[in-house]
Motif scaffolding. Sequence first.
Motif, PDB file in Angstrom:
ATOM      1  N   PRO A 195       0.812  -1.232   0.000  1.00 25.50           N
ATOM      2  CA  PRO A 195       0.000   0.000   0.000  1.00 25.50           C
ATOM      3  C   PRO A 195       0.842   1.278   0.000  1.00 25.50           C
ATOM      4  CG  PRO A 195      -0.749  -1.532   1.698  1.00 25.50           C
ATOM      5  CD  PRO A 195       0.504  -2.134   1.123  1.00 25.50           C
ATOM      6  N   ASP A 196       2.100   1.200   0.497  1.00 28.95           N
ATOM      7  CA  ASP A 196       2.915   2.432   0.570  1.00 28.95           C
ATOM      8  C   ASP A 196       3.601   2.768  -0.756  1.00 28.95           C
ATOM      9  OD1 ASP A 196       4.983   0.604   0.354  1.00 28.95           O
ATOM     10  OD2 ASP A 196       5.870   1.039   2.314  1.00 28.95           O
ATOM     11  N   GLY A 197       3.389   1.942  -1.803  1.00 29.03           N
ATOM     12  CA  GLY A 197       4.003   2.243  -3.106  1.00 29.03           C
ATOM     13  C   GLY A 197       5.250   1.423  -3.384  1.00 29.03           C
ATOM     14  N   SER A 198       5.784   0.736  -2.375  1.00 25.69           N
ATOM     15  CA  SER A 198       6.928  -0.144  -2.635  1.00 25.69           C
ATOM     16  C   SER A 198       6.404  -1.505  -3.114  1.00 25.69           C
ATOM     17  CB  SER A 198       7.791  -0.302  -1.376  1.00 25.69           C
ATOM     18  OG  SER A 198       7.070  -1.008  -0.385  1.00 25.69           O
ATOM     19  N   TYR A 236       5.876   0.525 -14.881  1.00 25.89           N
ATOM     20  CA  TYR A 236       5.622   0.381 -16.312  1.00 25.89           C
ATOM     21  C   TYR A 236       4.489  -0.631 -16.552  1.00 25.89           C
ATOM     22  CZ  TYR A 236       7.058   0.804 -21.255  1.00 25.89           C
ATOM     23  OH  TYR A 236       7.107   1.079 -22.596  1.00 25.89           O
ATOM     24  N   GLY A 237       4.554  -1.761 -15.845  1.00 24.86           N
ATOM     25  CA  GLY A 237       3.570  -2.829 -16.075  1.00 24.86           C
ATOM     26  C   GLY A 237       2.156  -2.387 -15.725  1.00 24.86           C
ATOM     27  N   MET A 238       1.991  -1.686 -14.605  1.00 21.80           N
ATOM     28  CA  MET A 238       0.641  -1.229 -14.229  1.00 21.80           C
ATOM     29  C   MET A 238       0.147  -0.150 -15.203  1.00 21.80           C
ATOM     30  SD  MET A 238      -1.084  -2.691 -11.914  1.00 21.80           S
ATOM     31  CE  MET A 238      -0.847  -4.075 -10.806  1.00 21.80           C
ATOM     32  N   SER A 239       1.065   0.688 -15.686  1.00 26.16           N
ATOM     33  CA  SER A 239       0.653   1.706 -16.684  1.00 26.16           C
ATOM     34  C   SER A 239       0.161   1.012 -17.951  1.00 26.16           C
ATOM     35  CB  SER A 239       1.822   2.628 -17.042  1.00 26.16           C
ATOM     36  OG  SER A 239       2.305   3.288 -15.900  1.00 26.16           O
ATOM     37  N   LEU A 240       0.850  -0.074 -18.333  1.00 25.18           N
ATOM     38  CA  LEU A 240       0.446  -0.794 -19.548  1.00 25.18           C
ATOM     39  C   LEU A 240      -0.884  -1.512 -19.340  1.00 25.18           C
ATOM     40  CD1 LEU A 240       3.950  -2.168 -20.580  1.00 25.18           C
ATOM     41  CD2 LEU A 240       2.571  -0.537 -21.901  1.00 25.18           C
ATOM     42  N   SER A 241      -1.063  -2.115 -18.157  1.00 24.60           N
ATOM     43  CA  SER A 241      -2.351  -2.770 -17.899  1.00 24.60           C
ATOM     44  C   SER A 241      -3.473  -1.737 -17.952  1.00 24.60           C
ATOM     45  CB  SER A 241      -2.348  -3.498 -16.551  1.00 24.60           C
ATOM     46  OG  SER A 241      -1.841  -4.806 -16.728  1.00 24.60           O
ATOM     47  N   TYR A 242      -3.191  -0.516 -17.477  1.00 25.19           N
ATOM     48  CA  TYR A 242      -4.208   0.537 -17.577  1.00 25.19           C
ATOM     49  C   TYR A 242      -4.467   0.889 -19.043  1.00 25.19           C
ATOM     50  CZ  TYR A 242      -6.765   4.841 -17.246  1.00 25.19           C
ATOM     51  OH  TYR A 242      -7.730   5.792 -17.407  1.00 25.19           O
ATOM     52  N   ARG A 243      -3.392   0.992 -19.831  1.00 22.88           N
ATOM     53  CA  ARG A 243      -3.558   1.327 -21.259  1.00 22.88           C
ATOM     54  C   ARG A 243      -4.509   0.337 -21.940  1.00 22.88           C
ATOM     55  NH1 ARG A 243      -0.971   3.222 -26.153  1.00 22.88           N
ATOM     56  NH2 ARG A 243       0.646   4.408 -25.083  1.00 22.88           N
ATOM     57  N   TYR A 244      -4.340  -0.963 -21.621  1.00 24.49           N
ATOM     58  CA  TYR A 244      -5.132  -1.984 -22.321  1.00 24.49           C
ATOM     59  C   TYR A 244      -6.521  -2.210 -21.743  1.00 24.49           C
ATOM     60  CZ  TYR A 244      -1.126  -3.397 -25.169  1.00 24.49           C
ATOM     61  OH  TYR A 244      -0.101  -3.412 -26.080  1.00 24.49           O
ATOM     62  N   ASP A 252      -3.902   3.932 -10.572  1.00 21.25           N
ATOM     63  CA  ASP A 252      -3.563   4.390  -9.213  1.00 21.25           C
ATOM     64  C   ASP A 252      -2.318   3.671  -8.700  1.00 21.25           C
ATOM     65  OD1 ASP A 252      -5.780   6.009  -9.302  1.00 21.25           O
ATOM     66  OD2 ASP A 252      -7.073   4.644  -8.166  1.00 21.25           O
ATOM     67  N   ALA A 253      -2.218   2.363  -9.002  1.00 23.99           N
ATOM     68  CA  ALA A 253      -1.042   1.598  -8.550  1.00 23.99           C
ATOM     69  C   ALA A 253       0.221   2.068  -9.286  1.00 23.99           C
ATOM     70  CB  ALA A 253      -1.257   0.104  -8.790  1.00 23.99           C
ATOM     71  N   ALA A 254       0.072   2.380 -10.571  1.00 22.74           N
ATOM     72  CA  ALA A 254       1.229   2.888 -11.321  1.00 22.74           C
ATOM     73  C   ALA A 254       1.701   4.188 -10.690  1.00 22.74           C
ATOM     74  CB  ALA A 254       0.852   3.102 -12.786  1.00 22.74           C
ATOM     75  N   LYS A 255       0.761   5.036 -10.291  1.00 22.96           N
ATOM     76  CA  LYS A 255       1.143   6.314  -9.662  1.00 22.96           C
ATOM     77  C   LYS A 255       1.827   6.091  -8.312  1.00 22.96           C
ATOM     78  CE  LYS A 255      -2.410   9.397 -11.481  1.00 22.96           C
ATOM     79  NZ  LYS A 255      -3.472  10.335 -11.084  1.00 22.96           N
ATOM     80  N   ARG A 256       1.241   5.210  -7.491  1.00 21.97           N
ATOM     81  CA  ARG A 256       1.832   4.966  -6.159  1.00 21.97           C
ATOM     82  C   ARG A 256       3.255   4.450  -6.283  1.00 21.97           C
ATOM     83  NH1 ARG A 256      -2.989   2.745  -4.907  1.00 21.97           N
ATOM     84  NH2 ARG A 256      -2.274   0.598  -5.210  1.00 21.97           N
ATOM     85  N   THR A 257       3.458   3.475  -7.186  1.00 28.66           N
ATOM     86  CA  THR A 257       4.807   2.908  -7.323  1.00 28.66           C
ATOM     87  C   THR A 257       5.753   3.936  -7.946  1.00 28.66           C
ATOM     88  OG1 THR A 257       4.021   1.803  -9.347  1.00 28.66           O
ATOM     89  CG2 THR A 257       4.175   0.454  -7.351  1.00 28.66           C
ATOM     90  N   LEU A 311       4.619  15.831 -13.536  1.00 27.10           N
ATOM     91  CA  LEU A 311       5.053  15.070 -12.352  1.00 27.10           C
ATOM     92  C   LEU A 311       5.846  13.825 -12.739  1.00 27.10           C
ATOM     93  CD1 LEU A 311       1.930  14.854  -9.984  1.00 27.10           C
ATOM     94  CD2 LEU A 311       3.901  16.367  -9.814  1.00 27.10           C
ATOM     95  N   TYR A 312       5.571  13.294 -13.930  1.00 24.89           N
ATOM     96  CA  TYR A 312       6.211  12.045 -14.358  1.00 24.89           C
ATOM     97  C   TYR A 312       7.256  12.274 -15.453  1.00 24.89           C
ATOM     98  CZ  TYR A 312       2.298  10.634 -11.575  1.00 24.89           C
ATOM     99  OH  TYR A 312       1.424  10.529 -10.522  1.00 24.89           O
ATOM    100  N   VAL A 313       7.008  13.255 -16.323  1.00 22.40           N
ATOM    101  CA  VAL A 313       7.974  13.516 -17.408  1.00 22.40           C
ATOM    102  C   VAL A 313       9.264  14.107 -16.821  1.00 22.40           C
ATOM    103  CG1 VAL A 313       8.413  14.828 -19.516  1.00 22.40           C
ATOM    104  CG2 VAL A 313       6.166  13.794 -19.151  1.00 22.40           C
TER     105      VAL A 313
END
Length: 377
Positions: A195-198, A236-244, A252-257, A311-313
């Motif tokens: 939950p803390d992003g790690s 990267y993986g959570m961002s891709l799962s969101y994309r698809y 949200d998980a991609a952001k936390r991590t 924030l990410y770029v």
Amino acid sequence: MRYRISENEVKWAQETFGLIEKKISAECDRIGSRMPYIPVDGHYHDMGEEHLTWWTNSFWAGILWQMYHALGDKKYADSAVGLEERLDKALEDYQNLDHDLGFMWCHTSVAHYRLLKDERAKLRGLHAAAILASRFQPAGNYFRAWNTPGESVAIVDCLMNLPLLYWGSEVSGNDSWKRLAMAHADTALKEILRPDGSSNHIIKYDTETGEVAEKPGGQGYGEGSSWTRGLAWAVYGMSLSYRYTGKQEYLDAAKRTAHYFIAGAAVNDYDVVIDFRAPREPVYYDNTAAVCAACGLLELSEHVGEYEKELYVAPALRLLHRITERFCNWNASEDGITTKGSARYHREEDREVPIIYGDYFLVEAVLRLLDKDFLIW
Ligand code: GLY
């Protein structure tokens, strides 16, 4: 330009790509369709000869397809196709394949099909997707990572294999592969990511009941630590799962991590160590985690609101600048660009060495900044 970076940053990316082009062109002439991993005395040997099912064997093809897409030079495509054909023997070696079919066939057959619409490549990609789907464990809802008899584990890295199934569902119309991929991603949200992003690296299951038995440290420092490449896989993986899928929890998980990764990187001025929860000394770098995270952060920035993108770029650029300022070997007569990559914390031989996937993510990141990449995942 989709990242809306400054003119100075564009100039820097163009100059960096000029260096990449010289180096990769020379490597392509030397390496052709061999399968590089870690260079020894400045030169790659052919991992395909030693271990054809090794998970990193296609990153070189990924680099070649990105170069072909950016430059249109057929020599890159020819070498990539040669490597893909060599992997046919791996596709037949069912009991030695593990869950890394995504890394192996997205960078070869899926890329080939996406760019040139080759029908044989499409079938190879679908075949690989079917094998990955067969590794799903209904008791626990995850893809079994490795093949150790009597043991069943899920690992954070597998988030990067899921795009093979998303792609396979799209081109075959077999929606069940997408559902399996989402079931694994949901398990990762619950058990692997904290939950803390790690992130944990490994979850060991009781094979009968599907209950979680242990959470060992894996390639990081130890139990409860935060292995940085694993965290990069999560961003990267959570961002891709969101994309698809468009599922908000993945974004949200991609952001936390991402936030945890950025905080950990900032501690050392954006030089990335192997584990964010290891003792401060000795300092062991893992630049493969830095470049993979940079790609993940750029991907993530494409899925957030206009005023959040920066924030990410911005941290992605910081990570990439540190790599090119301190950790690149541009000598075209030696193999490998990104120095000080680490496969794992506790093994000296593959700590702080150039590793082929570091170069893949560097190439992808710079091409992303120039809008000359294509989605390989
Ligand atoms: N997928 C294994 C690793 O990141 O080392």
